[in-house]
Design a protein around this motif. Sequence first.
Motif, short mmCIF file in Angstrom:
data_model
loop_
_atom_site.label_atom_id
_atom_site.label_comp_id
_atom_site.label_asym_id
_atom_site.label_seq_id
_atom_site.Cartn_x
_atom_site.Cartn_y
_atom_site.Cartn_z
N LYS A 125 0.83 -1.20 0.00
CA LYS A 125 0.00 0.00 0.00
C LYS A 125 0.87 1.25 0.00
N LYS A 127 1.85 5.10 -2.41
CA LYS A 127 1.97 5.69 -3.73
C LYS A 127 2.81 4.79 -4.63
N VAL A 197 -3.36 0.55 -6.19
CA VAL A 197 -4.39 1.33 -6.87
C VAL A 197 -5.75 0.92 -6.31
N LEU A 198 -6.80 1.57 -6.83
CA LEU A 198 -8.17 1.30 -6.36
C LEU A 198 -8.28 1.50 -4.85
N ASP A 199 -7.82 2.68 -4.40
CA ASP A 199 -7.87 3.03 -2.98
C ASP A 199 -7.15 2.01 -2.10
N GLY A 200 -6.05 1.50 -2.60
CA GLY A 200 -5.24 0.57 -1.82
C GLY A 200 -5.73 -0.85 -1.83
N LYS A 201 -6.80 -1.14 -2.58
CA LYS A 201 -7.35 -2.49 -2.59
C LYS A 201 -6.58 -3.44 -3.51
N LYS A 237 -13.14 -6.64 3.20
CA LYS A 237 -12.47 -5.83 4.22
C LYS A 237 -11.14 -6.46 4.65
#
Length: 254
Positions: A125, A127, A197-201, A237
Amino acid sequence: TLFRSAVASVKAKDFNQGVFAAPDQLIQGKVAGVQITTNSGAPGAGSRIRIRGGASLNASNDPLIVIDGVLVDNANVAGAVNPLNLINPNDIENFTILKDPSAAAIYGSRASNGVILITTKKGKKGKVKFNFNLQGFLQQPANKVDILSADELSTIVKAKGTTSDVSKLGSVSTDWQDEIYKNAFGQDLNLSASGAVLDGKLPFRISGGFLNQDGILRTDNFKRLTGAINLSPRFLKEKLKVDLNFKIAKTNIE
């Protein structure tokens, strides 16, 4: 407790430093009870690995190699003298060595000579980060065989040889060791991108590498082109974790 005492782990920060064609050279001399002997000085020749010595006179004494959970045949990989040559050392996160024969309880009889677990780098996770690494290196013959020069040999033949022997002497003085050996140059190029990417998913890592290594013999050369994609999506989750690995490699040994 007995099983845990027979496990050794070497992380990336503890690897041998330098340019290496095969991953096993990263841990050469790093793990007690693990002997790694290079088969020859030729590039891409591979190594002989023994964990706590050999156990059989006739059967294979090679350890089982497992890369990201996938078992690798250590003897019969088409197109590669050494199956580990298909892995880019720059992609490796750590080695775990199972020395005890009890590893056979996990992997079966193939693990009777020990197991080498190789874990490759994965995305984390954060950047997206890019990494570019270019190394060049030079190898030179460490020594040459001390032999008579052409003039010295000619003097001995004229003094000790027959008329027929003397008649066979030529007029050219050639040092054949200078003719077959050379300074060997090489380049190791690596490029990677990792992050999420995808909000850390969806953590990911994409890498590519190219190694071009000449040998000190004029005809020796080893080339390797590798690519790897690692995806580590998280679901429910982060209660469900999935690791997807795609690797491709092309090697050429002359």
